[in-house]
Enzyme design. Structure first.
Site, short mmCIF file in Angstrom:
data_model
loop_
_atom_site.label_atom_id
_atom_site.label_comp_id
_atom_site.label_asym_id
_atom_site.label_seq_id
_atom_site.Cartn_x
_atom_site.Cartn_y
_atom_site.Cartn_z
N ARG A 7 0.86 -1.19 0.00
CA ARG A 7 0.00 0.00 0.00
C ARG A 7 0.90 1.24 0.00
NH1 ARG A 7 -4.10 2.10 4.78
NH2 ARG A 7 -4.96 3.87 3.60
N HIS A 8 0.52 2.23 -0.79
CA HIS A 8 1.29 3.48 -0.86
C HIS A 8 1.57 4.05 0.53
CE1 HIS A 8 -2.26 5.80 0.29
NE2 HIS A 8 -2.95 4.99 -0.51
N ARG A 59 -0.18 8.91 -5.51
CA ARG A 59 0.39 8.41 -4.26
C ARG A 59 0.98 7.01 -4.42
NH1 ARG A 59 -5.23 8.79 -4.06
NH2 ARG A 59 -6.44 7.08 -3.15
N GLU A 85 -7.77 2.87 -5.85
CA GLU A 85 -8.51 2.70 -4.61
C GLU A 85 -10.01 2.58 -4.90
OE1 GLU A 85 -9.11 1.64 -1.86
OE2 GLU A 85 -8.18 2.97 -0.38
N HIS A 180 -3.58 0.30 -3.18
CA HIS A 180 -4.33 1.01 -2.14
C HIS A 180 -4.98 0.03 -1.19
CE1 HIS A 180 -3.85 4.60 -4.70
NE2 HIS A 180 -3.92 3.69 -5.67
#
Length: 228
Positions: A7-8, A59, A85, A180
């Site tokens: 995840r970022h 992101r 996301e 995400h």
């Protein structure tokens, strides 16, 4: 072969406790540090990869760039909106605590944590509608959500995983996916065969690599969460 899910790093809106979804916000200072640290952790544990996938959101892209730089790696990178996301509809941009005051804590909990209940939809004339963003100009109206639940996100992510990502794993390659919380949750639900109810309690922290090792039939034989 290994699948690395990341995840970022923390985004500016994570920091501000806002619903983000498809809104294209940057990493916070902490998020940059988390992304760099993820690269350090992968190096320390001798985890490498020969191909990478990312959503089209900044992101995630920036997190991937920082990981590659930290690891001094140059690999093919593929980007797809299908790894974006979950789209939070009309909640996007709202502070989560303020949203609870407006709609009630129970209702917000249902929107966030039920598998198949969608938040309120955007309207097509809303500036937040993804059709207003040039990066989605080649997508059809049907592919552009007005809102999504986790089930919708999974139905968007899994066809891409099965058609574009899985073939690299079957070829014996290690694969990194930077995405995400909910797109990663969708993949984890699929590969671990987690129930609709149980997946909602699975938390995916920012900047922490999840390593899945598979046998030749893509059955999971080992899972490691590299927090350090």
């Amino acid at each position: 072969m290994k699948l690395i899910l990341l995840r970022h790093g923390e985004s500016l809106w994570n920091m501000e406790n806002r619903f983000t979804g498809w809104t294209d916000v940057d990493l916070s200072k902490k998020g940059v540090e988390e992304a760099i640290n993820a690269g350090k952790i992968l190096l320390k544990n001798n985890i490498t990869f020969s191909v990478a996938f990312s959503s089209v959101l900044l992101r995630a892209n920036k997190t991937l760039d920082l990981v590659l730089k930290e690891m001094n790696l140059s690999v093919p990178v593929y980007y797809s909106y299908r790894l974006n996301e979950r789209h939070y509809g009309a909640l996007q941009g709202l502070n989560k605590d303020e949203t609870k005051k407006k709609y009630g804590e129970e209702q917000v909990h249902i929107w966030r944590r039920s598998y198949d209940v969608r938040p309120p939809e955007l309207t097509y004339d809303d500036p937040r509608y993804p059709g207003n963003d040039p990066k989605y100009k080649d997508l059809s109206k049907e592919e552009l959500p007005l809102t999504e639940c986790l089930k919708d996100t999974l139905n968007r992510v899994l066809p891409y995983y099965n058609s574009e990502i899985k073939k690299h794993l079957l070829n014996g390659e290690n694969v990194l996916i930077v995405a995400h919380g909910n797109s990663i949750r969708s993949i984890i639900k699929y590969i671990e065969n987690i129930s609709d109810e149980d997946i909602m309690s699975v938390e995916i922290p920012t900047g922490v690599p999840y390593i899945y090792e598979f046998d030749n039939d893509l059955n999971v034989i080992n899972k490691t969460i590299l927090s350090e």
